[in-house]
Scaffold this motif. Sequence first.
Motif, PDB file in Angstrom:
ATOM      1  N   GLN A   1       1.019  -1.134  -0.030  1.00 24.75           N
ATOM      2  CA  GLN A   1      -0.094  -0.024   0.006  1.00 24.75           C
ATOM      3  C   GLN A   1       0.672   1.337   0.031  1.00 24.75           C
ATOM      4  OE1 GLN A   1      -3.296  -0.403  -0.323  1.00 24.75           O
ATOM      5  NE2 GLN A   1      -2.786  -2.529  -0.689  1.00 24.75           N
TER       6      GLN A   1
ATOM      7  N   ARG B   1      -1.906   4.595  -8.324  1.00 25.56           N
ATOM      8  CA  ARG B   1      -1.988   3.961  -6.966  1.00 25.56           C
ATOM      9  C   ARG B   1      -3.062   2.933  -6.580  1.00 25.56           C
ATOM     10  NH1 ARG B   1      -3.123   8.360  -4.357  1.00 25.56           N
ATOM     11  NH2 ARG B   1      -5.297   7.578  -3.642  1.00 25.56           N
ATOM     12  N   THR B   2      -4.214   3.198  -6.854  1.00 27.39           N
ATOM     13  CA  THR B   2      -5.292   2.239  -6.571  1.00 27.39           C
ATOM     14  C   THR B   2      -5.111   0.995  -7.589  1.00 27.39           C
ATOM     15  OG1 THR B   2      -6.767   3.469  -8.241  1.00 27.39           O
ATOM     16  CG2 THR B   2      -7.071   4.164  -6.079  1.00 27.39           C
TER      17      THR B   2
ATOM     18  N   GLN C   1      -1.957  -0.980  -5.981  1.00 28.18           N
ATOM     19  CA  GLN C   1      -2.611  -1.207  -4.553  1.00 28.18           C
ATOM     20  C   GLN C   1      -3.541  -2.780  -4.668  1.00 28.18           C
ATOM     21  OE1 GLN C   1      -4.162   2.201  -2.805  1.00 28.18           O
ATOM     22  NE2 GLN C   1      -2.236   2.521  -1.720  1.00 28.18           N
TER      23      GLN C   1
ATOM     24  N   SER D   1       2.995   1.492  -3.283  1.00 31.47           N
ATOM     25  CA  SER D   1       2.307   1.917  -4.380  1.00 31.47           C
ATOM     26  C   SER D   1       2.048   3.460  -4.486  1.00 31.47           C
ATOM     27  CB  SER D   1       1.051   1.154  -4.461  1.00 31.47           C
ATOM     28  OG  SER D   1       1.088  -0.255  -4.573  1.00 31.47           O
TER      29      SER D   1
END
Length: 215
Positions: A60, A161-162, A165, A63
């Motif tokens: 997390q 990022r999402t 992750q 990322s």
Amino acid sequence: LLSRYAIPYPWDNYMLPVLGFAVGYVTNVIALYMIFKPIEPKKVCGGRYTLQGLFLKRQQEASATFASKMVTSVLHSEKIWYYMLKGPKQEEFQSLLKKHADEFTVRMVGYTRPLVESYMGDDFDKMREEVKQLTVDEIENIIEYMHNYTDEALDLETEIRTKMQGLPSAEFERVLHPVFEEDEFKLILIGGVLGAIVGGIQAVVGLSTTGYFSD
């Protein structure tokens, strides 16, 4: 200790750089291994502890950092537009830009095109060419005021990022590991060289304290 008791003086001191290189080399190999291995969490000691690569364990956070760095340094509006305008595909982009500019001109004329062509004659085609060239010439000045809006609209940092992750551990490892693979051997070698330097310093100090150089 090995060099002190298994190797006779003064050769034990001479072995310190060699042993230092070996220790530094092996240490960096282990450290790089621990960053990415094991890929999937493994329970040990009856499930009391979980082993997983440090980057993967902090997927997390990694990322978020990776996405921020990518968008800040590469994937932002100014850099993307520069690549399109000045990169190896600039001629193809200019052709595409002229095509859409011409289509826009024709669409703006609309149903009055026969009347405009009859009134302007050959000047109508000249005007279309001028519009296409003007679009190419001025696009860089126009987009200068669009960068902030483009970055906010695309919001690539959140997207990257999402997505990262949400990747499975194995896929996440293949995204980041190639970044390090190219320089892994250099990092390992640097560890060995630094170990050899420290060992060399220890050897000099050891020989000095025993009076070897004074003999």
